[in-house]
Design a protein around this motif. Structure first.
Motif, mmCIF file in Angstrom:
data_model
loop_
_atom_site.group_PDB
_atom_site.id
_atom_site.type_symbol
_atom_site.label_atom_id
_atom_site.label_comp_id
_atom_site.label_asym_id
_atom_site.label_seq_id
_atom_site.Cartn_x
_atom_site.Cartn_y
_atom_site.Cartn_z
ATOM 1 N N GLY A 57 0.819 -1.207 0.000
ATOM 2 C CA GLY A 57 0.000 0.000 0.000
ATOM 3 C C GLY A 57 0.853 1.257 0.000
ATOM 4 N N THR A 58 1.949 1.240 0.764
ATOM 5 C CA THR A 58 2.830 2.405 0.827
ATOM 6 C C THR A 58 3.396 2.732 -0.549
ATOM 7 N N SER A 59 3.765 1.687 -1.302
ATOM 8 C CA SER A 59 4.281 1.927 -2.650
ATOM 9 C C SER A 59 3.205 2.519 -3.557
ATOM 10 N N MET A 60 1.961 2.084 -3.355
ATOM 11 C CA MET A 60 0.865 2.662 -4.160
ATOM 12 C C MET A 60 0.743 4.153 -3.887
ATOM 13 N N LEU A 61 0.787 4.516 -2.590
ATOM 14 C CA LEU A 61 0.643 5.925 -2.227
ATOM 15 C C LEU A 61 1.786 6.743 -2.818
ATOM 16 N N GLU A 62 3.008 6.186 -2.729
ATOM 17 C CA GLU A 62 4.149 6.942 -3.241
ATOM 18 C C GLU A 62 4.036 7.128 -4.750
ATOM 19 N N SER A 63 3.623 6.077 -5.474
ATOM 20 C CA SER A 63 3.536 6.223 -6.930
ATOM 21 C C SER A 63 2.400 7.165 -7.307
ATOM 22 N N ALA A 64 1.289 7.130 -6.555
ATOM 23 C CA ALA A 64 0.194 8.062 -6.853
ATOM 24 C C ALA A 64 0.677 9.499 -6.654
ATOM 25 N N ASP A 65 1.448 9.711 -5.598
ATOM 26 C CA ASP A 65 1.987 11.035 -5.311
ATOM 27 C C ASP A 65 2.867 11.520 -6.469
ATOM 28 N N ARG A 66 3.634 10.578 -7.043
ATOM 29 C CA ARG A 66 4.558 10.950 -8.107
ATOM 30 C C ARG A 66 3.870 11.088 -9.466
#
Lengths: 260, 198
Positions: free
Chosen positions: A111-120
């Motif tokens: 989930g953390t990776s999803m949030l980071e990629s959405a942010d980017r």
């Protein structure tokens, strides 16, 4: 003061003006500490794209909405427009994914990776990104409900999020000449699979099963994706990471910590 | 711009957390006005803190010798270990006077988005402390936020197979608050962790 709401007194007209308030649904992407007890919260909203806002006093134990502005929370909130940063004035929880992901380490790291990629991938602040928002909410729900293996949900999310951002990979036809597949060579820079004529030096040669898995993840064919073996999954996530890194220029930091 | 050493002082003060250029200037002029004895004492403490204070070899807490005051105290319970994120948390728990065991300071929480994984925390040291079997209970006292919960989940997965009693601090309603103002996550946790009244 940081992001203080617009001054209510309009000097030119000599009268009080109301602070511009707006309401939106959002997923909390990340939080940063600010000053003594505040946080800057990065949100992916349904109508206003990515928004950075100040949540005041949320680090105090007496805060009434501290737990609602944690990463992964899906919230309905009211914001006051500020000069630099908006200020969060009210928050209601729509779905507390934070609690449901915090007690599963594998799902948490995915989930953390999803949030980071959405942010980017949702670049500029304030530009509507409804599709990315809906994709993220759907992916977090699937992750929290344990609908599919966490690693597959993450890779599927990354591929589809890239597709929405305009970097859709091609896993069937040749990415350069459009010749119908299946093909053998994969090249992130060229945009996916390449036929024998277009093949660039340095391309990968993934197993046919991996390519089928990637195509299934991109189009959301879950029965097909779940039938895949461990080797194909490992190879697929490596290719997804390479593809993502190529298009973001810099890889996701959190991807190294994903516990599949 | 001020001349020489005054500007240097302002620049140095401005590097402290939460101190902007104006505050730095205000503090600098306060120090210029202050009694030289007070300023000398302040300067000595600054030097001393950097020279003397280090981290306890056992628990990772701030200490003035090889081991910290708590680890060196023979009256503390050897069998219970409380795992916290930072030294500040040790002080907070000590203030309650409820806990008589020892501590282990992790040095933060797992946060992949900030590039901090399990290997960046003092988890290996924690496992080494458990090797001799003296410790029978681990209390996970990481922050009740997302990173803290995830760290607790990770540690639980690591510690459970060792056959220890692993507990997590309760979360619920703050003392002196109103029920109606509690957020639903906290209130939900309070229900989950309710207990029988004798």
């Amino acid at each position: 003061m940081y992001g203080a709401a617009r001054t209510p007194y309009d000097e030119r007209h000599g009268r009080m003006v109301p602070v511009a308030l707006y309401r939106d649904e959002a997923v909390v992407l990340r939080t940063q500490k600010l000053g003594e007890a505040d946080r800057i919260v990065t949100l992916l909203t349904r109508h206003h794209g990515r928004v950075r806002a100040v949540a005041k006093g949320v680090r105090r134990t007496s805060s009434r909405f501290g737990s609602r502005v944690e990463p992964f929370m899906h919230v309905d909130l009211q914001l006051a427009e500020g000069r630099t940063l908006d200020v969060i004035t009210q928050v209601e929880t729509l779905d507390a994914y934070a609690g449901r992901l915090g007690n599963d380490y594998g799902a948490y790291t995915c989930g953390t990776s999803m949030l980071e990629s959405a942010d980017r991938l949702v670049g500029e602040d304030g530009h509507p990104a409804a599709q990315q928002y809906l994709l993220l909410v759907g992916a977090l729900r699937a992750l929290a409900d344990r609908r599919h293996p966490s690693g597959l949900i993450l890779d599927s999310f990354l591929l589809r999020s890239l597709a929405i951002a305009g970097y859709a990979p091609s896993f069937d036809t040749c990415a350069r000449c459009g010749l119908a597949g299946p093909h053998r060579a994969f090249n992130p820079g060229a945009g996916g699979m390449l036929c024998a004529d277009c093949r660039l030096p340095g391309s990968d040669n993934p197993a046919p099963e991996t390519v089928r898995l990637l195509a299934a993840l991109l189009s959301g064919l879950w029965p097909q994706a779940e039938a895949s073996g461990d080797r194909a999954r490992r190879e697929a996530s490596g290719l997804v990471a390479a593809y993502l890194q190529w298009h973001l220029e810099r890889g996701l930091r959190s991807l190294d910590y994903v516990d599949r | 711009m001020y001349e020489g050493v005054v500007q240097d002082l302002i620049d140095e003060l401005g590097r402290l957390p939460g101190i902007g250029p104006k505050s730095a200037q205000r503090i600098a002029f306060y120090l210029l006005d202050a009694d030289p004895v007070d300023v000398r004492r302040f300067a000595d403490v600054l030097i001393e803190v950097k020279e003397k204070v280090r981290f306890c070899a056992t628990c990772g807490n701030v200490a003035e010798s090889e081991t910290c005051r708590i680890c060196a105290d023979p009256r503390r319970d050897q069998s219970v270990l409380c795992v916290v994120e930072e030294s500040k948390d040790v002080v907070a728990i000590e203030r309650t006077r409820e806990f008589r065991g020892r501590y282990h300071v992790l040095g933060g929480a797992i946060s992949p988005i900030d590039g901090r994984g399990p290997d960046d925390l003092r988890i290996r040291e924690l496992m080494q402390r458990l090797a001799d079997g003296a410790i029978t209970e681990i209390i996970l006292a990481t922050d009740p936020n997302l990173e803290g919960e995830a760290t607790a989940t990770y540690l639980t997965r690591l510690l459970k197979p060792l056959g220890l009693r692993v507990t997590r601090l309760a979360s619920g309603l703050p003392v002196g608050g109103d029920l109606e103002y509690a957020d639903e996550v906290t209130l939900g946790r309070a229900f989950e962790g309710r207990r029988t009244v004798d």
